[in-house]
Motif scaffolding. Structure first.
Motif, PDB file in Angstrom:
ATOM      1  N   THR A  23       0.824  -1.212   0.000  1.00 37.12           N
ATOM      2  CA  THR A  23       0.000   0.000   0.000  1.00 37.12           C
ATOM      3  C   THR A  23       0.854   1.257   0.000  1.00 37.12           C
ATOM      4  O   THR A  23       0.511   2.256  -0.631  1.00 37.12           O
ATOM      5  N   TYR A  24       1.984   1.214   0.714  1.00 40.39           N
ATOM      6  CA  TYR A  24       2.841   2.392   0.783  1.00 40.39           C
ATOM      7  C   TYR A  24       3.349   2.775  -0.607  1.00 40.39           C
ATOM      8  O   TYR A  24       3.359   3.949  -0.989  1.00 40.39           O
ATOM      9  N   LEU A  25       3.781   1.788  -1.379  1.00 37.35           N
ATOM     10  CA  LEU A  25       4.265   2.053  -2.728  1.00 37.35           C
ATOM     11  C   LEU A  25       3.136   2.528  -3.631  1.00 37.35           C
ATOM     12  O   LEU A  25       3.281   3.512  -4.374  1.00 37.35           O
ATOM     13  N   LEU A  81      -6.413   6.392   8.788  1.00 34.75           N
ATOM     14  CA  LEU A  81      -5.190   6.674   9.530  1.00 34.75           C
ATOM     15  C   LEU A  81      -3.967   6.091   8.833  1.00 34.75           C
ATOM     16  O   LEU A  81      -2.888   6.702   8.823  1.00 34.75           O
ATOM     17  N   LEU A  82      -4.133   4.912   8.231  1.00 34.06           N
ATOM     18  CA  LEU A  82      -3.028   4.291   7.499  1.00 34.06           C
ATOM     19  C   LEU A  82      -2.585   5.158   6.327  1.00 34.06           C
ATOM     20  O   LEU A  82      -1.389   5.385   6.110  1.00 34.06           O
ATOM     21  N   PHE A  83      -3.555   5.691   5.572  1.00 32.03           N
ATOM     22  CA  PHE A  83      -3.204   6.503   4.419  1.00 32.03           C
ATOM     23  C   PHE A  83      -2.632   7.858   4.832  1.00 32.03           C
ATOM     24  O   PHE A  83      -1.733   8.382   4.165  1.00 32.03           O
ATOM     25  N   VAL A  84      -3.122   8.438   5.932  1.00 34.39           N
ATOM     26  CA  VAL A  84      -2.520   9.675   6.436  1.00 34.39           C
ATOM     27  C   VAL A  84      -1.060   9.424   6.781  1.00 34.39           C
ATOM     28  O   VAL A  84      -0.162  10.203   6.421  1.00 34.39           O
ATOM     29  N   ALA A  85      -0.796   8.311   7.480  1.00 31.43           N
ATOM     30  CA  ALA A  85       0.570   7.966   7.840  1.00 31.43           C
ATOM     31  C   ALA A  85       1.416   7.711   6.595  1.00 31.43           C
ATOM     32  O   ALA A  85       2.578   8.135   6.518  1.00 31.43           O
ATOM     33  N   ALA A  86       0.837   7.047   5.599  1.00 31.60           N
ATOM     34  CA  ALA A  86       1.582   6.731   4.383  1.00 31.60           C
ATOM     35  C   ALA A  86       1.932   7.997   3.601  1.00 31.60           C
ATOM     36  O   ALA A  86       3.008   8.090   2.988  1.00 31.60           O
ATOM     37  N   TYR A  87       1.030   8.990   3.601  1.00 28.81           N
ATOM     38  CA  TYR A  87       1.299  10.236   2.900  1.00 28.81           C
ATOM     39  C   TYR A  87       2.320  11.103   3.632  1.00 28.81           C
ATOM     40  O   TYR A  87       3.119  11.796   3.004  1.00 28.81           O
ATOM     41  N   ARG A  88       2.316  11.076   4.961  1.00 29.09           N
ATOM     42  CA  ARG A  88       3.089  12.038   5.736  1.00 29.09           C
ATOM     43  C   ARG A  88       4.386  11.472   6.312  1.00 29.09           C
ATOM     44  O   ARG A  88       5.212  12.221   6.840  1.00 29.09           O
ATOM     45  N   LEU A  89       4.563  10.149   6.251  1.00 32.89           N
ATOM     46  CA  LEU A  89       5.761   9.522   6.783  1.00 32.89           C
ATOM     47  C   LEU A  89       6.368   8.590   5.741  1.00 32.89           C
ATOM     48  O   LEU A  89       5.644   8.053   4.894  1.00 32.89           O
ATOM     49  N   PRO A  90       7.684   8.361   5.803  1.00 33.26           N
ATOM     50  CA  PRO A  90       8.256   7.268   5.012  1.00 33.26           C
ATOM     51  C   PRO A  90       7.578   5.957   5.394  1.00 33.26           C
ATOM     52  O   PRO A  90       7.237   5.744   6.567  1.00 33.26           O
ATOM     53  N   GLY A  91       7.351   5.090   4.411  1.00 33.61           N
ATOM     54  CA  GLY A  91       6.609   3.861   4.669  1.00 33.61           C
ATOM     55  C   GLY A  91       7.186   3.041   5.801  1.00 33.61           C
ATOM     56  O   GLY A  91       6.452   2.486   6.621  1.00 33.61           O
ATOM     57  N   GLY A  92       8.504   2.979   5.890  1.00 32.87           N
ATOM     58  CA  GLY A  92       9.133   2.201   6.939  1.00 32.87           C
ATOM     59  C   GLY A  92       8.879   2.765   8.319  1.00 32.87           C
ATOM     60  O   GLY A  92       8.655   2.027   9.276  1.00 32.87           O
ATOM     61  N   ILE A  93       8.893   4.094   8.456  1.00 33.50           N
ATOM     62  CA  ILE A  93       8.646   4.711   9.753  1.00 33.50           C
ATOM     63  C   ILE A  93       7.221   4.440  10.213  1.00 33.50           C
ATOM     64  O   ILE A  93       6.953   4.126  11.377  1.00 33.50           O
ATOM     65  N   LEU A 245       3.049  -7.964  10.977  1.00 31.12           N
ATOM     66  CA  LEU A 245       4.413  -7.446  10.884  1.00 31.12           C
ATOM     67  C   LEU A 245       5.065  -7.785   9.544  1.00 31.12           C
ATOM     68  O   LEU A 245       6.170  -7.326   9.256  1.00 31.12           O
ATOM     69  N   GLY A 246       4.374  -8.583   8.738  1.00 29.94           N
ATOM     70  CA  GLY A 246       4.869  -8.808   7.380  1.00 29.94           C
ATOM     71  C   GLY A 246       4.800  -7.558   6.524  1.00 29.94           C
ATOM     72  O   GLY A 246       5.537  -7.433   5.529  1.00 29.94           O
ATOM     73  N   SER A 247       3.939  -6.605   6.893  1.00 27.66           N
ATOM     74  CA  SER A 247       3.793  -5.376   6.100  1.00 27.66           C
ATOM     75  C   SER A 247       5.092  -4.581   5.978  1.00 27.66           C
ATOM     76  O   SER A 247       5.476  -4.190   4.878  1.00 27.66           O
ATOM     77  N   PRO A 248       5.795  -4.287   7.096  1.00 30.28           N
ATOM     78  CA  PRO A 248       7.040  -3.528   6.925  1.00 30.28           C
ATOM     79  C   PRO A 248       8.102  -4.271   6.140  1.00 30.28           C
ATOM     80  O   PRO A 248       8.923  -3.644   5.466  1.00 30.28           O
ATOM     81  N   ILE A 249       8.108  -5.609   6.217  1.00 30.82           N
ATOM     82  CA  ILE A 249       9.080  -6.364   5.413  1.00 30.82           C
ATOM     83  C   ILE A 249       8.808  -6.146   3.927  1.00 30.82           C
ATOM     84  O   ILE A 249       9.716  -5.828   3.142  1.00 30.82           O
ATOM     85  N   VAL A 250       7.547  -6.287   3.535  1.00 25.93           N
ATOM     86  CA  VAL A 250       7.192  -6.105   2.128  1.00 25.93           C
ATOM     87  C   VAL A 250       7.418  -4.660   1.696  1.00 25.93           C
ATOM     88  O   VAL A 250       7.936  -4.393   0.601  1.00 25.93           O
ATOM     89  N   ALA A 251       7.053  -3.690   2.553  1.00 24.86           N
ATOM     90  CA  ALA A 251       7.250  -2.278   2.224  1.00 24.86           C
ATOM     91  C   ALA A 251       8.728  -1.972   1.982  1.00 24.86           C
ATOM     92  O   ALA A 251       9.084  -1.258   1.046  1.00 24.86           O
ATOM     93  N   THR A 252       9.589  -2.537   2.829  1.00 25.06           N
ATOM     94  CA  THR A 252      11.023  -2.300   2.688  1.00 25.06           C
ATOM     95  C   THR A 252      11.573  -2.940   1.416  1.00 25.06           C
ATOM     96  O   THR A 252      12.351  -2.325   0.670  1.00 25.06           O
ATOM     97  N   LEU A 253      11.176  -4.177   1.149  1.00 28.44           N
ATOM     98  CA  LEU A 253      11.668  -4.865  -0.049  1.00 28.44           C
ATOM     99  C   LEU A 253      11.193  -4.179  -1.327  1.00 28.44           C
ATOM    100  O   LEU A 253      11.952  -4.053  -2.298  1.00 28.44           O
ATOM    101  N   LEU A 254       9.935  -3.722  -1.345  1.00 26.52           N
ATOM    102  CA  LEU A 254       9.433  -3.025  -2.529  1.00 26.52           C
ATOM    103  C   LEU A 254      10.134  -1.678  -2.714  1.00 26.52           C
ATOM    104  O   LEU A 254      10.400  -1.254  -3.848  1.00 26.52           O
ATOM    105  N   LEU A 259      12.000   1.738  -5.695  1.00 20.91           N
ATOM    106  CA  LEU A 259      12.242   3.144  -5.374  1.00 20.91           C
ATOM    107  C   LEU A 259      13.713   3.432  -5.113  1.00 20.91           C
ATOM    108  O   LEU A 259      14.064   4.504  -4.639  1.00 20.91           O
ATOM    109  N   ARG A 260      14.569   2.459  -5.394  1.00 22.50           N
ATOM    110  CA  ARG A 260      16.017   2.616  -5.241  1.00 22.50           C
ATOM    111  C   ARG A 260      16.415   2.962  -3.810  1.00 22.50           C
ATOM    112  O   ARG A 260      17.374   3.690  -3.584  1.00 22.50           O
ATOM    113  N   GLN A 261      15.671   2.446  -2.849  1.00 17.59           N
ATOM    114  CA  GLN A 261      16.043   2.620  -1.456  1.00 17.59           C
ATOM    115  C   GLN A 261      17.084   1.579  -1.076  1.00 17.59           C
ATOM    116  O   GLN A 261      17.209   0.539  -1.722  1.00 17.59           O
ATOM    117  N   THR A 262      17.832   1.872  -0.023  1.00 18.37           N
ATOM    118  CA  THR A 262      18.908   0.969   0.373  1.00 18.37           C
ATOM    119  C   THR A 262      18.375  -0.212   1.169  1.00 18.37           C
ATOM    120  O   THR A 262      17.293  -0.151   1.752  1.00 18.37           O
TER     121      THR A 262
END
Length: 316
Positions: A23-25, A81-93, A245-254, A259-262
């Protein structure tokens, strides 16, 4: 439940938060900017209508308000609340902050359902939170306090929603798809007036936006929520909450792939720690007593849960 069936149920249920991790991506790349209410409403309401088209069953009696409560917690408030957080914060945070929700479920399930808090559960909570911090924390990230509050609110909404869904169960004779549809429609209807009055509709919708909304409706709602509620029925509340907790793993990998993140060694360690926490929180198969099969044990557990529900909420 046999260990093989239990493992399969946990694996299938984990697909839902894996989809939500994307969702973050999708939010940042495929949806109109700065419209979290629109994203949440379009995700939920059409999906619920689609499900009820194929399963024409409406809530009655006590389930009129229960469906509204569950739809608000699991869908309406959580998605907003999830979408507000996704718009205003990096997905990982955002994912890191929401990692507190298994701790909330641990307490709520003990208070409302009567689940026992075990040392392994506490250890799993600590491991899970620590793993998410290792996975997504970046000391240089600037925190938006509205986004932080939204992420905390989303965690609370999810925790209460999981616990009440487990406590109340599903009404007799109602299938999983209409039950999911009730909640999606309730959540969508709760957020619709705010969407129209606060954000309004975008002036233009591009082809990319249509693809993004289509993804949220199909995979992000119809399929994922049906899988999720099935898992809540069949697994302990805490075990389900850890699968989120699988969500942050997938968000980070995507983020790394698209997005060329490290992706550092420390993040890989975090992924392994999270997986360890999830496995630790999953229930161990219990041998039925002599002369009592698994079906009888399941019936007794179901009857006990119904008795607790009646004491807390009254009969329908």
């Amino acid at each position: 439940m046999k260990s093989g069936q239990q493992f399969l149920t946990s694996g299938v249920t984990a697909l839902a938060p894996a989809i939500w991790g994307s969702t973050y991506l999708v939010t940042t790349e495929w949806l109109p900017p700065d419209r979290p209410l629109l994203a949440g409403t379009v995700r939920a309401l059409p999906a619920g209508l689609i499900l009820l088209t194929f399963a024409r069953t409406l809530p009655t009696g006590i389930w009129l308000w229960r469906a509204l409560v569950l739809g608000t917690l699991n869908i309406g408030a959580f998605n907003f609340l999830l979408f507000v957080a996704a718009y205003r914060l990096p997905g990982g945070i955002a994912a890191m902050i929401m990692a507190v929700q298994p701790m909330l479920v641990l307490v709520l399930a003990a208070l409302l359902i009567g689940d026992r808090i075990q040392y392994t559960h506490v250890a799993a909570c600590a491991l899970g939170a620590g793993g998410v911090v290792l996975l997504v924390f970046k000391g240089t990230a600037a925190l938006d306090y509205v986004g932080v509050a939204a992420a905390v609110g989303a965690a609370v909404s999810m925790a209460v929603g999981i616990t009440l869904t487990k406590l109340w169960g599903r009404p007799d004779g109602v299938g999983l798809l209409p039950f999911t549809g009730w909640q999606l429609i309730a959540g969508g209807l709760v957020s619709l007036p705010f969407t129209l009055s606060v954000e309004g509709l975008p002036a233009t919708i591009s082809g990319t936006h249509v693809i993004g909304f289509g993804y949220l409706i199909s995979l992000g709602a119809v399929i994922s929520y049906a899988i999720w509620f099935r898992g809540i029925e069949r697994l302990p509340a805490l075990a389900v909450s850890f699968l989120a907790l699988g969500s942050p793993i997938v968000a980070t990998l995507l983020g790394y792939l698209f997005l060329r993140q490290t992706l550092s060694i420390l993040q890989l360690v975090g992924i392994l720690v999270i997986i360890s926490a999830v496995l630790l929180a999953q229930p161990r198969p219990v041998k039925p007593r002599e002369g009592q099969g698994g079906f009888g044990a399941g019936r007794e557990e179901s009857a006990a849960r119904k008795q607790r529900t009646r004491r807390l909420c009254g009969r329908s």
